[in-house]
Design a protein around this motif. Structure first.
Motif, short mmCIF file in Angstrom:
data_model
loop_
_atom_site.label_atom_id
_atom_site.label_comp_id
_atom_site.label_asym_id
_atom_site.label_seq_id
_atom_site.Cartn_x
_atom_site.Cartn_y
_atom_site.Cartn_z
N GLY A 1 6.94 -1.30 7.63
CA GLY A 1 6.60 -0.33 6.60
C GLY A 1 7.77 0.60 6.33
N TYR B 1 0.83 -1.19 0.00
CA TYR B 1 0.00 0.00 0.00
C TYR B 1 0.88 1.25 0.00
N SER C 1 4.54 5.21 3.42
CA SER C 1 3.77 6.39 3.81
C SER C 1 4.61 7.63 3.59
N TYR D 1 3.72 -1.38 3.71
CA TYR D 1 3.21 -0.12 3.17
C TYR D 1 4.33 0.92 3.11
#
Length: 300
Positions: free
Chosen positions: A74, A2, A57, A55
């Protein structure tokens, strides 16, 4: 995998190269704007709570949310600390979040921020990549000056803009991204012109000189990297030149004032800042555990 951001459109603007390189590595990417809507926020929270997928970010609000889930793997991309850069309380909070998130890769775009947190935490999961990658764009031919900013940032940069106006007397200063009304209210000077919104490919159309104003606490401004990749003449403060890590990339400069320097003939060295090469740097860090290999260059 993601890809979280405050707004999904920011992934399209600044992470398209990274998405492409991840796909080239057979990694599927789902883009989510965490603060686009209530649904986006709930979706991101459920993903962080209940899935094992890794993920990425970027942007501060999104990064803080993701780091609250400290047990999840992540990658956090720190674009810049912005207006909070000199806020000691904020820096302590961020230091604590980095400390409890050692299972994540923390990537700083600003070299000074990277050095500060790397030295204070001795964390091998902290890296530096200079910016989001730049693209060559068409430029104007005049010796006027282009600045790119936003209405909500211009007050923080006003002092440095007035300084460059006094140094480069007689030249017009075009401020792309700021409204005519805001610029008139801030400066009340006919030689400082607000251009409003301009299509991305046309942002340098007014001149061949780019000035990077100081004052906001940028990571590495995307438009600065675009200007360097477009071989514009770059005016920038010596402090920002060092903070962005451009000295580590062997860019040469000459002083035109005690504080302001000029970078010229960027084209021979700007390839290392191009979208493709920077995106590969991110991929090397993000996928290094899965690939069981990592040979960093810019990140050290």
């Amino acid at each position: 995998m993601y890809l979280f951001n405050d707004k999904e459109i920011l992934n399209t603007r600044y992470r398209s190269g990274l998405i492409e390189e991840l796909k080239n590595e057979k990694t599927s990417v789902s883009s989510i704007g965490v603060f686009d809507s209530y649904i986006g926020f709930v979706k991101a929270t459920l993903i962080l709570l209940f899935t094992q997928k890794k993920y990425i970010s970027s942007n501060m609000k999104c990064n803080v949310l993701c780091m609250l889930f400290f047990w999840k793997r992540g990658t956090i991309i720190i674009n810049g600390l912005g207006r909070n850069k000199i806020n000691r309380k904020f820096r302590r909070i961020m230091a604590f979040l980095f400390l409890i998130n050692k299972n994540k890769e923390i990537i700083f775009q600003n070299y000074a921020d990277y050095r500060f947190f790397r030295l204070n935490q001795n964390n091998p999961s902290i890296f530096w990549v200079p910016g989001s990658g730049g693209n060559m764009r068409a430029t104007g031919q005049s010796d006027n000056i282009t600045i790119v900013s936003r209405d909500n940032k211009i007050n923080y940069s006003a002092q440095s803009i007035l300084k460059i106006k006094n140094l480069e007397t007689g030249k017009k200063i075009y401020i792309v991204g700021c409204s005519k009304e805001k610029i008139k209210e801030t400066f009340n000077d006919t030689n400082i012109i607000g251009c409003g919104y301009v299509n991305q490919e046309d942002i340098f159309g007014n001149s061949k000189i780019f000035f990077q104003p100081s004052g906001y606490g940028e990571g590495v401004p995307h438009t600065l990297v675009d200007a360097m990749c477009s071989d514009m003449k770059i005016l920038i403060s010596k402090k920002d030149f060092l903070s962005f890590g451009l000295h580590k990339l062997n860019f040469n400069y000459k002083k035109i004032d005690q504080d302001i320097i000029v970078i010229e003939q960027c084209s021979s060295k700007s390839a290392q800042l191009e979208n493709k090469n920077i995106s590969l740097e991110y991929c090397d860090i993000i996928l290094r555990k899965e690939m069981n290999e990592f040979s960093p260059s810019l990140s050290q």
